[in-house]
Design an enzyme around this catalytic site. Structure first.
Site, PDB file in Angstrom:
ATOM      1  N   CYS A  47     -91.872  14.579   3.145  1.00  0.00           N
ATOM      2  CA  CYS A  47     -90.502  14.873   3.565  1.00  0.00           C
ATOM      3  C   CYS A  47     -90.628  15.794   4.764  1.00  0.00           C
ATOM      4  O   CYS A  47     -91.713  15.939   5.329  1.00  0.00           O
ATOM      5  CB  CYS A  47     -89.670  15.475   2.426  1.00  0.00           C
ATOM      6  SG  CYS A  47     -90.135  17.127   1.885  1.00  0.00           S
ATOM      7  N   GLY A  48     -89.565  16.411   5.176  1.00  0.00           N
ATOM      8  CA  GLY A  48     -89.614  17.259   6.358  1.00  0.00           C
ATOM      9  C   GLY A  48     -90.619  18.387   6.249  1.00  0.00           C
ATOM     10  O   GLY A  48     -91.417  18.615   7.146  1.00  0.00           O
ATOM     11  N   GLY A  50     -92.317  19.060   2.975  1.00  0.00           N
ATOM     12  CA  GLY A  50     -93.161  18.861   1.806  1.00  0.00           C
ATOM     13  C   GLY A  50     -92.717  19.716   0.633  1.00  0.00           C
ATOM     14  O   GLY A  50     -93.066  19.449  -0.509  1.00  0.00           O
ATOM     15  N   GLY A  52     -89.539  20.378  -0.664  1.00  0.00           N
ATOM     16  CA  GLY A  52     -88.581  19.749  -1.574  1.00  0.00           C
ATOM     17  C   GLY A  52     -89.234  18.695  -2.447  1.00  0.00           C
ATOM     18  O   GLY A  52     -88.955  18.611  -3.652  1.00  0.00           O
ATOM     19  N   HIS A  80    -109.676  22.792  -7.137  1.00  0.00           N
ATOM     20  CA  HIS A  80    -109.404  23.929  -8.014  1.00  0.00           C
ATOM     21  C   HIS A  80    -108.239  23.696  -8.968  1.00  0.00           C
ATOM     22  O   HIS A  80    -108.251  24.240 -10.080  1.00  0.00           O
ATOM     23  CB  HIS A  80    -109.096  25.176  -7.188  1.00  0.00           C
ATOM     24  CG  HIS A  80    -110.295  25.739  -6.496  1.00  0.00           C
ATOM     25  ND1 HIS A  80    -110.288  26.999  -5.950  1.00  0.00           N
ATOM     26  CD2 HIS A  80    -111.527  25.229  -6.256  1.00  0.00           C
ATOM     27  CE1 HIS A  80    -111.476  27.243  -5.402  1.00  0.00           C
ATOM     28  NE2 HIS A  80    -112.228  26.180  -5.567  1.00  0.00           N
ATOM     29  N   ARG A  91     -92.516  17.575   9.478  1.00  0.00           N
ATOM     30  CA  ARG A  91     -92.129  18.476  10.569  1.00  0.00           C
ATOM     31  C   ARG A  91     -93.135  19.599  10.791  1.00  0.00           C
ATOM     32  O   ARG A  91     -93.080  20.285  11.805  1.00  0.00           O
ATOM     33  CB  ARG A  91     -90.775  19.120  10.257  1.00  0.00           C
ATOM     34  CG  ARG A  91     -89.628  18.155  10.293  1.00  0.00           C
ATOM     35  CD  ARG A  91     -88.311  18.896  10.082  1.00  0.00           C
ATOM     36  NE  ARG A  91     -87.319  17.961   9.606  1.00  0.00           N
ATOM     37  CZ  ARG A  91     -86.364  18.245   8.748  1.00  0.00           C
ATOM     38  NH1 ARG A  91     -86.259  19.462   8.256  1.00  0.00           N
ATOM     39  NH2 ARG A  91     -85.519  17.334   8.364  1.00  0.00           N
ATOM     40  N   ARG A 114    -114.600  26.780 -14.438  1.00  0.00           N
ATOM     41  CA  ARG A 114    -113.611  27.857 -14.595  1.00  0.00           C
ATOM     42  C   ARG A 114    -112.211  27.382 -14.223  1.00  0.00           C
ATOM     43  O   ARG A 114    -111.215  27.899 -14.743  1.00  0.00           O
ATOM     44  CB  ARG A 114    -113.992  29.077 -13.762  1.00  0.00           C
ATOM     45  CG  ARG A 114    -113.940  28.858 -12.269  1.00  0.00           C
ATOM     46  CD  ARG A 114    -114.514  30.063 -11.503  1.00  0.00           C
ATOM     47  NE  ARG A 114    -114.671  29.761 -10.099  1.00  0.00           N
ATOM     48  CZ  ARG A 114    -113.829  30.149  -9.153  1.00  0.00           C
ATOM     49  NH1 ARG A 114    -112.769  30.855  -9.459  1.00  0.00           N
ATOM     50  NH2 ARG A 114    -114.056  29.833  -7.905  1.00  0.00           N
ATOM     51  N   ARG A 118    -107.999  27.164 -16.248  1.00  0.00           N
ATOM     52  CA  ARG A 118    -106.720  27.511 -15.619  1.00  0.00           C
ATOM     53  C   ARG A 118    -105.753  26.330 -15.654  1.00  0.00           C
ATOM     54  O   ARG A 118    -104.559  26.500 -15.913  1.00  0.00           O
ATOM     55  CB  ARG A 118    -106.950  27.974 -14.188  1.00  0.00           C
ATOM     56  CG  ARG A 118    -107.715  29.281 -14.156  1.00  0.00           C
ATOM     57  CD  ARG A 118    -108.133  29.644 -12.775  1.00  0.00           C
ATOM     58  NE  ARG A 118    -108.890  30.900 -12.801  1.00  0.00           N
ATOM     59  CZ  ARG A 118    -109.751  31.252 -11.876  1.00  0.00           C
ATOM     60  NH1 ARG A 118    -109.960  30.475 -10.833  1.00  0.00           N
ATOM     61  NH2 ARG A 118    -110.393  32.391 -11.963  1.00  0.00           N
TER      62      ARG A 118
END
Length: 137
Positions: A47-48, A50, A52, A80, A91, A114, A118
């Site tokens: 998108c413009g 990223g 949204g 990661h 954009r 590791r 996470r």
């Protein structure tokens, strides 16, 4: 076009059929669901900015969407964070940088180790929130 040149990549295009204005949640959701329902697959959204797309895609249970603002961010999101959806800002990124980030995202494996612990915590948090049983970390 760029993805179609890669023999090892199967493409399912869930994007808009035209370049007319469209709303990113309408496309982030089906891509997120496709990734969720097909383990091991990756999604790509643009998108413009990223941002949204990443916000909307991350609303789909099981999606770890990353807004890659650089090639290194795309690499780290995979290695990661085991990101499964790449979001790009048209954009904010030069076309050659966006394509390089896309290539790195597709080629970089998750390191595990590791980082696996996470990602497991992220998954547990997502599941607890969905069940309405979130607790403080």
């Amino acid at each position: 076009m760029h993805l179609r040149s890669k023999a090892s990549v199967e493409i399912v295009d869930l994007g808009p059929p035209t370049f007319d204005r469209s709303d990113y949640p309408d496309y982030a959701a089906p891509v997120g669901r496709a990734v969720r329902d097909n383990p091991g697959t990756l999604g790509v959204l643009a998108c413009g900015s990223g941002i949204g797309m990443a916000i909307a895609a991350n609303k789909v249970h099981g999606v770890r969407a990353a807004d890659a603002f650089s090639i290194e961010a795309a690499r780290l999101s995979r290695s990661h964070n085991d990101a499964n959806v790449l979001c790009l800002g048209e954009r904010l990124l030069a076309p050659d940088t966006a394509l390089a980030a896309l290539d790195v995202f597709l080629e970089t494996p998750f390191q595990g180790g590791r980082h696996q612990d996470r990602v497991a915590k992220i998954t547990a948090l997502e599941q607890a929130e969905a069940a309405g049983k979130a607790s403080e970390p």
